[in-house]
Design a protein around this motif. Structure first.
Motif, PDB file in Angstrom:
ATOM      1  N   ALA A 276       0.563  -1.213   0.045  1.00  0.00           N
ATOM      2  CA  ALA A 276      -0.206   0.463   0.171  1.00  0.00           C
ATOM      3  C   ALA A 276       1.108   1.507   0.146  1.00  0.00           C
ATOM      4  O   ALA A 276       0.632   2.632  -1.190  1.00  0.00           O
ATOM      5  CB  ALA A 276      -1.081   0.136   1.122  1.00  0.00           C
TER       6      ALA A 276
ATOM      7  N   HIS B 252      -7.614  -2.713  -4.216  1.00  0.00           N
ATOM      8  CA  HIS B 252      -6.654  -1.917  -3.016  1.00  0.00           C
ATOM      9  C   HIS B 252      -5.648  -0.837  -3.110  1.00  0.00           C
ATOM     10  O   HIS B 252      -5.569  -0.034  -2.941  1.00  0.00           O
ATOM     11  CB  HIS B 252      -5.966  -2.733  -1.934  1.00  0.00           C
TER      12      HIS B 252
ATOM     13  N   TYR C 254      -3.462   1.609   5.776  1.00  0.00           N
ATOM     14  CA  TYR C 254      -4.594   0.597   5.282  1.00  0.00           C
ATOM     15  C   TYR C 254      -4.198  -0.539   4.882  1.00  0.00           C
ATOM     16  O   TYR C 254      -4.700  -1.818   4.512  1.00  0.00           O
ATOM     17  CB  TYR C 254      -4.798   1.618   4.253  1.00  0.00           C
TER      18      TYR C 254
ATOM     19  N   ALA D 188      -6.066  -4.388   5.827  1.00  0.00           N
ATOM     20  CA  ALA D 188      -6.643  -4.742   4.734  1.00  0.00           C
ATOM     21  C   ALA D 188      -6.303  -5.965   4.779  1.00  0.00           C
ATOM     22  O   ALA D 188      -6.660  -7.297   4.541  1.00  0.00           O
ATOM     23  CB  ALA D 188      -6.410  -4.239   3.237  1.00  0.00           C
TER      24      ALA D 188
END
Length: 391
Positions: free
Chosen positions: A107, A350, A381, A385
């Motif tokens: 991410a 994502h 995040y 996730a």
């Protein structure tokens, strides 16, 4: 201690760092007047290297001569260097063995891609002022994707714009056409865009690294080349270090390279401090010291060996136009590298969400701590996730 404090508070990127130095040393303490500061800053914006660091060296030289310049520059970079060295050790020592690390860094890589896209827009808006500079940048994008050596691209870009600025448009157009032909021949002979293939094939998430495969001399030379070519801002160092570390030297993957960029976004330091991470992965402690020294050496030398002479040189029209062409070519090189980064970093819904939200925040907000906040939120995040996905 003054410049060590500046380094410890150097959050928010070059604009915030330069603003802090100007407020304290110019507006409040009057070391030089505002007009002089603007002229000095203009010189460092043309020359390679992180402007905030070069300003510290300049003010240190004003106060205590060359020794003062060295101490001021070291003081400004020391907090970020120590923190990056510690993070590099943790990264190499533990890698993906920390629970959730892989998801967090994937991410964060998407957020880094957004940071680079934002940087391209910012640099390009200041640099690409006419059609010739746009053409130079466009050809440089193709050259980067075709793996044409960056020295050829930079030299051609500088020469094309110098010729065009002197109204020798036919010669400039011929040289530009020859550059395009060179790219076309290389793509045809090698069966595709080898630069894009080389980068996208190494886009796996950051993984446990093994430091120590490269010699200190080679890493110093790699850092020095990058330090001499950072025209237009710290982000311009990316394609040069990536070429040596990922595409050719192959001592780290592109995922690891992007992890280093993500980590540097968390620190109070110029972005080029990620070279410490690249050097550590390549050669351990000695490698990190060598590459950091190489990247920052030009920023010291340009001031210590004669700021006034450099100021006179960059004000000469032909030198200024040649450097403008080089800077436009560097924008193209970053853009070409970014295309490969995007193709590998945006892997799923994502990643696309992180990239989109980060890019919107970066364009809409001017908060001082925006960059580290974007990277941290993206990593959190990704951590959540990945945890939910495996739960």
């Amino acid at each position: 201690m003054r410049f060590l404090r500046f380094g410890a508070l150097a959050w928010g990127g070059p604009v915030a760092q330069i603003g802090m130095i100007r407020q304290q040393l110019v507006d409040e303490e009057g070391w030089i007047d505002r007009d002089r500061f603007n002229r000095v800053l203009a010189v460092y914006q043309v020359l390679p290297g992180p402007e905030a660091h070069e300003l510290c060296v300049y003010f240190g030289t004003l106060a205590r001569g060359r020794l003062g310049g060295i101490l001021a520059g070291l003081g400004f970079m020391l907090p970020g260097f120590v923190l990056m060295l510690a993070l590099s050790w943790l990264y190499v020592r533990y890698g993906l063995r920390l629970e959730g690390w892989a998801g967090a860094m994937v991410a964060a890589q998407a957020a880094v891609a957004a940071l680079i896209v934002r940087a391209i827009f910012r640099i390009g808006s200041h640099v690409l002022e006419n059609r010739w500079l746009w053409m130079v940048a466009t050809v440089a994008v193709l050259s980067q994707l075709a793996s044409v050596h960056f020295a050829v691209t930079l030299a051609a870009g500088g020469l094309v714009y110098l010729l065009a600025h002197e109204n020798r448009n036919l010669i400039a157009a011929w040289l530009l056409a020859m550059s395009i032909a060179l790219v076309a021949v290389k793509v045809w002979s090698e069966g595709g865009l080898t630069g894009l293939d080389a980068l996208t094939s190494a886009q796996e998430p950051g993984s446990a690294a093994r430091a120590g495969s490269m010699g200190a001399a080679a890493l110093f030379w790699s850092g020095l080349k990058a330090g001499l070519l950072t025209f237009g801002g710290a982000y311009t160092v990316i394609p040069f270090l990536q070429r040596d570390a990922v595409s050719q030297g192959a001592w780290m993957s592109n995922g690891q390279f992007l992890d280093g960029l993500a980590l540097s976004g968390l620190l109070p330091a110029p972005l080029v401090i990620f070279a410490t991470f690249v050097g550590y992965v390549g050669g351990g402690l000695a490698g990190s010291l060598a590459m950091t020294a190489g990247v920052f050496l030009p920023a010291f030398l340009f001031t210590l060996l004669g700021h006034d002479a450099m100021e006179r040189a960059v004000q000469r029209p032909r030198v200024a136009e040649f450097l403008a062409g080089i800077t436009a070519a560097v924008v193209g090189l970053i853009t070409g590298t970014t295309l490969a980064i995007l193709s590998g970093s945006i892997r799923d819904a994502h990643s696309l969400l992180v990239f989109s939200v980060a890019l919107a925040a970066l364009f809409l907000s001017k908060a001082r701590l925006l960059v580290p906040a974007v990277v941290v939120v993206a990593a959190l995040y990704g951590l959540v996730a990945s945890t939910v996905g495996t739960g």
